[in-house]
Scaffold this motif. Structure first.
Motif, PDB file in Angstrom:
ATOM      1  N   THR A 166     -56.316   6.363 -66.380  1.00 23.60           N
ATOM      2  CA  THR A 166     -55.623   6.898 -67.563  1.00 23.60           C
ATOM      3  C   THR A 166     -56.261   6.401 -68.846  1.00 23.60           C
ATOM      4  O   THR A 166     -56.491   7.166 -69.789  1.00 23.60           O
ATOM      5  N   ASN A 195     -59.046  20.267 -63.107  1.00 26.44           N
ATOM      6  CA  ASN A 195     -57.979  20.784 -63.961  1.00 26.44           C
ATOM      7  C   ASN A 195     -58.509  20.994 -65.374  1.00 26.44           C
ATOM      8  O   ASN A 195     -59.169  20.106 -65.925  1.00 26.44           O
ATOM      9  N   VAL A 197     -58.497  20.872 -69.112  1.00 33.59           N
ATOM     10  CA  VAL A 197     -57.805  20.095 -70.145  1.00 33.59           C
ATOM     11  C   VAL A 197     -57.944  20.770 -71.505  1.00 33.59           C
ATOM     12  O   VAL A 197     -56.967  20.915 -72.237  1.00 33.59           O
ATOM     13  N   SER A 476     -52.152  19.079 -76.453  1.00 34.47           N
ATOM     14  CA  SER A 476     -52.093  19.306 -75.006  1.00 34.47           C
ATOM     15  C   SER A 476     -52.275  18.006 -74.231  1.00 34.47           C
ATOM     16  O   SER A 476     -51.675  17.817 -73.166  1.00 34.47           O
ATOM     17  N   GLN A 477     -53.081  17.095 -74.770  1.00 27.69           N
ATOM     18  CA  GLN A 477     -53.274  15.807 -74.105  1.00 27.69           C
ATOM     19  C   GLN A 477     -51.973  15.010 -74.104  1.00 27.69           C
ATOM     20  O   GLN A 477     -51.600  14.388 -73.098  1.00 27.69           O
ATOM     21  N   GLU A 480     -49.437  16.479 -71.643  1.00 28.44           N
ATOM     22  CA  GLU A 480     -49.745  16.076 -70.268  1.00 28.44           C
ATOM     23  C   GLU A 480     -49.274  14.654 -70.000  1.00 28.44           C
ATOM     24  O   GLU A 480     -48.747  14.346 -68.918  1.00 28.44           O
ATOM     25  N   TYR A 483     -45.527  14.574 -69.607  1.00 24.59           N
ATOM     26  CA  TYR A 483     -45.135  15.144 -68.308  1.00 24.59           C
ATOM     27  C   TYR A 483     -45.344  14.139 -67.172  1.00 24.59           C
ATOM     28  O   TYR A 483     -44.556  14.100 -66.216  1.00 24.59           O
ATOM     29  N   THR A 484     -46.375  13.314 -67.284  1.00 26.29           N
ATOM     30  CA  THR A 484     -46.633  12.338 -66.222  1.00 26.29           C
ATOM     31  C   THR A 484     -45.568  11.243 -66.184  1.00 26.29           C
ATOM     32  O   THR A 484     -45.344  10.636 -65.128  1.00 26.29           O
ATOM     33  N   LYS A 501     -47.754  24.453 -73.393  1.00 28.91           N
ATOM     34  CA  LYS A 501     -49.065  23.842 -73.573  1.00 28.91           C
ATOM     35  C   LYS A 501     -49.103  22.921 -74.777  1.00 28.91           C
ATOM     36  O   LYS A 501     -49.838  21.927 -74.792  1.00 28.91           O
TER      37      LYS A 501
END
Length: 602
Positions: A166, A195, A197, A476-477, A480, A483-484, A501
Motif C-alpha cells: 500500500t 486493475n 487505476v 479515484s485513488q 479506492e 473502499y479498502t 469513481k
C-alpha cells in the motif's frame, strides 16, 4: 606494506550507483516515465504488479532506439542528453542521468523491446544483474517497452527495507501524478495487478486536473496567467473555502518538471493572507517557465529541488500574480478607486428616487406624567408591541427578603471549584498532595482514542442516520483507499450508500461526529493512512482511532465550562493509559505541595 586500494568491479559499482538512483520502485517509475516523455511519446502505459516489486513495465509509442543505442543505454555514464559539461546548465529534457538504466539493470531482471519508426524489425535485450543474457531481433511496435522484474532480487537487504504494498503503491502513484500533471497533452494509462487505476486522455490542463482529482475540483479552480520577460506563470489555485488541513494538493512545475520549494510555497500562502482558516493550506497547480540557464536542477539527487538565479524577483511576481487572480475573480477584496458611487445605493432606490421611509412611533394619548399612580400601575408614553414581556420580573430578586439576599454572598462549601482552566490550554485540578496540570487537547485525544478503539474492535459503535445523505468527492485513488477500509469505517459508525469513481455517499456517521466534520475527518484519515500502513488488520484500527481522536479532540484555545473541565479530568483518569496521548506525549504533570514550596524557597 601491500597496496590496499583497488578498482571496484562494474557490477559492484552499478549496485552502489543503484543506491543513489533507485531508492524504491517509485524511483524506477520516475526514470522510465521521463525517458518515455523525452522520446516524444504521445501514449504511455505503466503496468505494475505487487506495487512494482514483481513488475514495472513502461510502454511508449516514442521514436524508439537503434540496435546500438539499445545496447549502449545500459552502459554507465551513457546518455543522449549531454555532450559537454556546459550542457548540464542548459537542460531542456528530463531523464539525462547516465547511470539510471545501468543501475536499474544491476538490481533487477530487465527486458527491453524497442523499434524505430523507419525500421522493419526491432531489438529485444534481456539483462540480469548487469549481465546481458540475450539480444535478439524481434517484430514489435514502434517505440520502447521496458519491463523491470524482481526489483532488488540480488540485494535482499534492500528488498526487506521496502514498505508494505500500500505504501509503495502510494509512492508510485505520487510520481505518476507529478508526471501526468506536467504533461496533459500525453495520454497515460496505469494498471496495478491487472486493475485499471487511471486512464487519462490527451487534453488541456484544467481537464487533466479534474480527471485526476475528481469532477468537484472543477468548481474550486481559479486560473492563473501572467507573462513577463523573466517568468511565465500559468495554472490554477483553489478557492480559499476549499483549503485543506494537509498539503497534498500543492504542485509546482518549473519547465514541466515537478519541484518542491518551501520558498515559493511561502509566496503563494502569503498571497492568501487573511483568506484561509487557521491550520489550513491552499491547493495549487502552478507552472513556471524560465530560461534553462537561469536554474540549476542538479542540487538534489532526485532533482525535485531547484536553485534559481533570481529567487526574490520570482517570489514577488508569484505572490502578486496569485493575489491579483484571487481579486480578479472576486475571491479576495480589492480596492477600486474608479468605482461608480451610485453602485453603493440599491437599484430599487436609485430607480424610484424615493426617500427612505420614516419609522412610526406609537404615542399613548392617555399618558399623564402628573397623575399619581401606584408602583404597579406605572405607564410609559411609548407602547411596547410585545405586551407580555413583563420585564419587571428581572428585578424581583432585588425586592426579596434580606435572608435571600444574604444567600448570594454566603459561600457554600459543597460548591467549591475544584478545576481551573489556564490560558484555554491547560486544566488544573486540585488533589490532596498538590495539583495536577492537564493538557486539555492531548488528554481529550487519549479519551477519544480509547473510545474509538473499543468501538471499532470490541463492540459495535453507535451510528446516527443523516436526514439527507452527504456526497463527498475524492480522487479515484482516495476512493479506492476508502473502499479498502470500508468495513473498519462501518465498525466505527459510518454507513455508506454508494461508491462511484470520484465520490462516496454517506448516510450514517458515528454519534460523536458532527455532519460538518465528515469531510475533514475522512481527509485527515486518508492522509494518516498514507503516511504508513502496516500489513496487520489491527494497525488499520489503530491508525483510524488515532486519526479520529486527533481530528475531533478539543483544540488549544477552546474555553471549557466548569462541568466540562471536571468531565475531562474524570474521563482521563478512567482511561487505561491516562498518562500519555495516542502519539506518546504526556497528558498531565503533577506538582506536589513540597515542589510548589521549593519554588518559593529557592
Amino acid at each position: 606494506m601491500s597496496d590496499i586500494i583497488q578498482l571496484l568491479p562494474d557490477h559492484v559499482a552499478n549496485q552502489i550507483a543503484a543506491g543513489e538512483v533507485v531508492q524504491r520502485p517509485a524511483s524506477v517509475v520516475k526514470e522510465l516515465l521521463e525517458n518515455a516523455i523525452d522520446a516524444g511519446a504521445t501514449n504511455i502505459k505503466l503496468l505494475l504488479k505487487d506495487a512494482g516489486k514483481t513488475l514495472i513495465q513502461v510502454i511508449d509509442d516514442g521514436k524508439g532506439m537503434s540496435v546500438t543505442d539499445a545496447r549502449m543505454c545500459f552502459e554507465r555514464h551513457a546518455t543522449s542528453k549531454i555532450k559537454k559539461a556546459e550542457d548540464l546548465f542548459n537542460l531542456g529534457t528530463k531523464g539525462f542521468r547516465g547511470e539510471a538504466l545501468a543501475s536499474i539493470a544491476a538490481i533487477a531482471h530487465v527486458e527491453l523491446k524497442t523499434k524505430e519508426e523507419h525500421q522493419e524489425l526491432g531489438t529485444c535485450i534481456k539483462i540480469e544483474g548487469s549481465k546481458v543474457i540475450s539480444q535478439d531481433v524481434i517484430n514489435t511496435a514502434k517505440g520502447t517497452s521496458i519491463a523491470v522484474k524482481n526489483l532488488f532480487y540480488n540485494i535482499p537487504a534492500r528488498r526487506n527495507f521496502l514498505k508494505s504494498d500500500t505504501v509503495e503503491t502510494r509512492h508510485i502513484v505520487d510520481e505518476f501524478l507529478r508526471v501526468v500533471l506536467a504533461h496533459p497533452n500525453i495520454a497515460f494509462l496505469l494498471h496495478h495487478n491487472n486493475n485499471e487505476v487511471y486512464h487519462l486522455k490527451s487534453t488541456n490542463l484544467r481537464k487533466r486536473i479534474v480527471a485526476v482529482f475528481g469532477t468537484k475540483m472543477n468548481e474550486k479552480l481559479v486560473p492563473i496567467d501572467e507573462q513577463t520577460d523573466i517568468l511565465n506563470i500559468t495554472g490554477f489555485v483553489a478557492k480559499p473555502e476549499f483549503s485543506k488541513r494537509k498539503r497534498g494538493e500543492q504542485f509546482f512545475f518549473v519547465n514541466d518538471r515537478f519541484i518542491k520549494s518551501s520558498y515559493l510555497n511561502h509566496a503563494v500562502v502569503n498571497a492568501f493572507d487573511g483568506l484561509l482558516e487557521q491550520g489550513t493550506h491552499p491547493s495549487y497547480f502552478l507552472y513556471l517557465k524560465v530560461p534553462n540557464h537561469t536554474i540549476d536542477i542538479n542540487i538534489h539527487p532526485t532533482k525535485t529541488e531547484i536553485k534559481f538565479d533570481n529567487e526574490k524577483a520570482l517570489y514577488a511576481m508569484l505572490r502578486a500574480t496569485v493575489k491579483h487572480s484571487l481579486g480578479q475573480y472576486s475571491i479576495a477584496p480589492v480596492l477600486d478607486f474608479e468605482r461608480d458611487a451610485t453602485l453603493d445605493t440599491s437599484y430599487h432606490q436609485t430607480k424610484n428616487t424615493s426617500s427612505a421611509s420614516v419609522p412610526k412611533v406609537l404615542v399613548d394619548p392617555d399618558f399623564n406624567p402628573f397623575k399619581e399612580a401606584k408602583q404597579s400601575e406605572i405607564r410609559f408614553p411609548f407602547k411596547r408591541e410585545q405586551k407580555n414581556e413583563q420585564w419587571e420580573s428581572l428585578y424581583t430578586s432585588v425586592l426579596t427578603s434580606d435572608d435571600k439576599q444574604e444567600e448570594l454572598f454566603t459561600e457554600n462549601e459543597d460548591k467549591v471549584q475544584k478545576t481551573f482552566q489556564i490560558q484555554r490550554k491547560y486544566v488544573m485540578s486540585l488533589i490532596k498532595s498538590g495539583v495536577v496540570l492537564i493538557h486539555q487537547s492531548l488528554a481529550h485525544q487519549r479519551i477519544l482514542y480509547e473510545e474509538f478503539l473499543e468501538s471499532i474492535t470490541v463492540k459495535e459503535a453507535n451510528s446516527q442516520q443523516l436526514l439527507f445523505p452527504v456526497k463527498i468527492s475524492f480522487s479515484s485513488q482516495e476512493i479506492e483507499m476508502i473502499y479498502t477500509i470500508k468495513t473498519e469505517l462501518e465498525n466505527a459508525g459510518f454507513s455508506f450508500d454508494e461508491f462511484t469513481k470520484d465520490s462516496v455517499t454517506i448516510k450514517g456517521i458515528p454519534v460523536s461526529v458532527t455532519e460538518s466534520k465528515i469531510t475533514i475527518i475522512l481527509e485527515e484519515l486518508l492522509s494518516d493512512i498514507n503516511l504508513e500502513v502496516p500489513d496487520t488488520s489491527f494497525s488499520h484500527f489503530d491508525v483510524m482511532a488515532k486519526s479520529f481522536a486527533k481530528t475531533l479532540a478539543i483544540k488549544t484555545g477552546t474555553k471549557l465550562s466548569e462541568k466540562e473541565q471536571e468531565a475531562l479530568v474524570n474521563d482521563l483518569f478512567s482511561c487505561k493509559e491516562p498518562n500519555i496521548s495516542p502519539f506518546g506525549k504526556s497528558t498531565f504533570k503533577t506538582l506536589t505541595l513540597n515542589e510548589i514550596d521549593n519554588l518559593f524557597n529557592s
